[in-house]
Design a protein around this motif. Structure first.
Motif, short mmCIF file in Angstrom:
data_model
loop_
_atom_site.label_atom_id
_atom_site.label_comp_id
_atom_site.label_asym_id
_atom_site.label_seq_id
_atom_site.Cartn_x
_atom_site.Cartn_y
_atom_site.Cartn_z
N LYS A 282 0.65 0.10 -5.34
CA LYS A 282 1.30 -0.95 -6.13
C LYS A 282 2.23 -1.80 -5.27
O LYS A 282 2.52 -2.94 -5.60
N SER A 283 2.71 -1.23 -4.18
CA SER A 283 3.71 -1.92 -3.36
C SER A 283 3.10 -2.79 -2.27
O SER A 283 3.82 -3.54 -1.62
N ASN A 388 -1.63 -9.45 -3.45
CA ASN A 388 -1.46 -8.03 -3.71
C ASN A 388 -2.78 -7.32 -3.44
O ASN A 388 -3.78 -7.94 -3.14
N VAL A 482 0.10 -4.83 -11.39
CA VAL A 482 0.48 -5.89 -10.47
C VAL A 482 -0.36 -7.11 -10.74
O VAL A 482 -1.41 -7.05 -11.36
N ARG A 497 10.40 -7.32 -3.55
CA ARG A 497 9.33 -7.31 -4.56
C ARG A 497 8.44 -6.09 -4.38
O ARG A 497 8.03 -5.44 -5.36
N SER A 498 8.14 -5.74 -3.14
CA SER A 498 7.32 -4.57 -2.86
C SER A 498 8.02 -3.28 -3.29
O SER A 498 7.41 -2.42 -3.93
N ARG A 501 8.20 -2.37 -7.02
CA ARG A 501 6.97 -1.92 -7.67
C ARG A 501 6.72 -0.43 -7.47
O ARG A 501 5.73 0.10 -7.95
#
Length: 604
Positions: A282-283, A388, A482, A497-498, A501
């Motif tokens: 997710k990151s 992403n 995401v 932001r990373s 998540r």
């Protein structure tokens, strides 16, 4: 009876790995970067680094307008310069710099562009009686191809075409000659085989006694990873290999168990949070800019202040390499260094006399690296500048691929999946899908219990590929949580932001406490202090109060950040726990890409 039983599942049919640990001298670690190929034995202290390019001789020398991959400039069809955006970004970066203070609390003294232009207007070139130490590559023998440094110094007048097979961590695919997957793989095979023989001294016929470790980007493309593994095990001929993500290797190289890894290369910036050897999918974030974009920004800034070398063109390969070196030697992020400084440069084409300039530089030395935080200065326009992890990618060779499973799933099962998805997704998303494939939604709108109890008919019409693709995409977005693409954002914003998540506040706190910088695209003095201050402004207040510190790890164990990931892969492949990751040549021939679902140290 023989031949009447069902086949065993793949995971049961595949033999257990039984490869014995080998010495690092028998393992070759390959990191195929967009600018440089880093390759060496796992027992080596440092890898060999060569320009990851090849110059192939024209088959039709008289043909005009032969396409050549640019060294520094972006492809014309990718992104274009936007003067308004650049001016807007420069204005905000200049304001930030004007408000910055030195370590003693004193304000920095700004340098005006007008003052620099006045000083540089008086600069005149001085022709030296010295020839450039650089030489054009001798092509009299008319070799079919040239690799690395020899390829870079091929005279444009010679009948050779320069190619860079990798771009932004993936295959350099385009519409011109050399831009097909087949051509890219042929270039990779030629470059890697040449490097193995000439830099490692290993004959290709002896590779059956060697193994290979392949480093790939965190935002990998599955079909391309499959092709590179086939290249290593089948075409080049290693006896065994395994693939590992660059961010995971970076933590091994730095000797840390968890960190937010920020890999800033020449053409991209990859961000990923790693916890106990696993990259949190997710990151994963990809910013489509890197070190070469900062070089272009420096060129733009210097021209605004009257840079005296008027014949400099970034489309010229020699000038582009000169500007890369000028950036690396002079740019910084040290707030205590300011004012006007005189610089001396010597420029000239290979085999020609040099010209000397004494010119003046000011805040451009700081503003160019600041473009990582104010990316509008780079003048990038277009979509998907920030990406992403997108795991949807149909692969016919993989029988466990999402598209294959959906194609073979009955209409009844698809309807049930949509009903379950509708409970978690908004009604808007289901309505959007219904416009593309109403037959699926008709099934999904039935009562959940009735749908599950209804017997499956003898024949079920499979929905259209577009409807299936959208269903897969909806399921992945629900599972990943995401977006597929983001707008342009700065490095500090991308890191935060990373991290945000990641699942769980404890993990996010650990990521904020240790940020690992690797790669060769952002190697400037003062980067850790500058980045730490900007990130601190983005951290949520409830996490800031519980953080002991935010540690920006830049040169772990005094290792050059350019080779941190390669060094980590060399350490990882020699561990006892990594022996189960090896994929034999015979296993790859028999099972193909399916074996990666069993052996890859990440979710395939």
């Amino acid at each position: 009876m023989p031949g009447t039983g069902r086949k065993k599942p793949f995971s049961q049919a595949m033999p257990e790995p039984a490869l014995e640990p080998v010495h690092g001298n028998a393992i070759v670690v390959i990191q195929p970067g967009s600018l440089n190929l880093r390759l060496g034995r796992a027992a080596d202290t440092f890898p060999h680094s060569i320009p990851h390019c090849i110059a192939r001789r024209h088959k039709q020398p008289g043909k005009q307008n032969q396409y050549e991959d640019p060294y520094l400039l972006r492809p014309k069809d990718e992104h274009s310069q936007a003067q308004t955006l650049q001016e807007w970004g420069l204005k905000h970066a200049t304001q930030h710099l004007a408000n910055a203070t030195t370590q003693t609390g004193q304000p920095r003294e700004a340098v005006s562009e007008e003052h620099l232009r006045k000083l540089n207007r008086e600069v005149k070139p001085e022709l030296l009686d010295i020839r450039s130490p650089a030489k054009w590559t001798d092509t009299a023998i008319k070799r079919d191809y040239l690799i690395g440094e020899e390829a870079l110094y091929v005279n444009p007048k010679d009948h050779y075409c320069l190619r860079w097979p990798m771009r932004q961590g993936a295959f350099n695919l385009h519409q011109y000659p050399g831009g097909t997957p087949t051509a890219v793989l042929q270039d990779l095979e030629t470059i890697w085989s040449y490097a193995i023989q000439n830099f490692l001294g290993i004959p290709l016929k002896d590779l059956k006694h060697y193994r290979a470790v392949l480093l790939v980007s965190d935002l990998y493309k599955r079909q391309q990873v499959r092709e590179m593994m086939t290249l290593i095990l089948t075409r080049i001929g290693f006896s065994a290999a395994f693939v590992v993500q660059e961010s995971v290797c970076a933590t091994f190289g730095a000797g840390v168990s968890s960190a937010c890894v920020v890999d800033i290369g020449d053409q991209k910036t990859a961000i990923s949070c790693v916890e106990d050897g696993l990259s949190q999918k997710k990151s994963r974030l990809l910013l489509e800019y890197g070190g070469r974009d900062l070089t272009r920004c420096l060129y733009w800034l210097l021209n605004r202040t009257g840079f005296p070398y008027k014949d400099c063109r970034l489309s010229n390969r020699i000038d582009a390499m000169f500007f890369q070196e000028l950036k690396e030697k002079n740019c910084h992020l040290d707030k205590d260094m300011f004012g006007v400084e005189q610089k001396e440069i010597r420029v000239g084409q290979p085999n020609c006399k040099l010209s000397k300039y004494r010119f003046y530089m000011g805040d451009e030395r700081v503003l160019a690296p600041m473009a990582m935080f104010y990316p509008n200065m780079l003048g990038l326009i277009g979509t998907n500048v920030c990406k992403n992890m997108d795991r949807y990618c149909s692969d016919p060779a993989d029988t466990l691929d999402e598209d294959y499973l959906m194609q073979t799933m009955s209409k009844h099962e698809q309807a049930a999946r949509l009903v379950a998805l509708r409970k978690k997704e908004s009604a808007t998303a289901v309505e959007q899908l219904s416009q593309n494939d109403s037959s699926i939604i008709d099934e999904a709108q039935m009562d959940d219990d009735d749908t599950m109890d209804r017997p499956e008919g003898p024949t079920s019409e499979v929905p259209s590929t577009g409807g299936i693709s959208k269903l897969i995409r909806m399921m992945e977005e629900e599972e990943e949580g995401v977006d597929i693409s983001e707008g342009l954002m700065g490095l500090d914003e991308g890191i935060c932001r990373s991290i945000e998540r990641c699942e769980g506040e404890d993990m996010r706190r650990r990521m904020y406490s240790r940020i690992l910088l690797v790669g060769g695209g952002f190697v400037f003095e003062g980067v850790t202090e500058w980045l730490g201050e900007l990130i601190l402004k983005h951290i949520p207040p409830h996490i800031v109060t519980s953080l002991e510190s935010t540690d920006i790890v830049y040169q772990p164990k005094d290792i050059d950040p350019k080779v941190t990931s390669w060094k980590g892969a060399a350490i990882l492949c020699c561990l006892d726990t990594a022996q189960e990751l090896w994929i034999r040549q015979g296993e790859w021939h028999r099972y193909g890409v399916r074996v990666l679902r069993e052996r890859a140290p990440f979710i395939w």
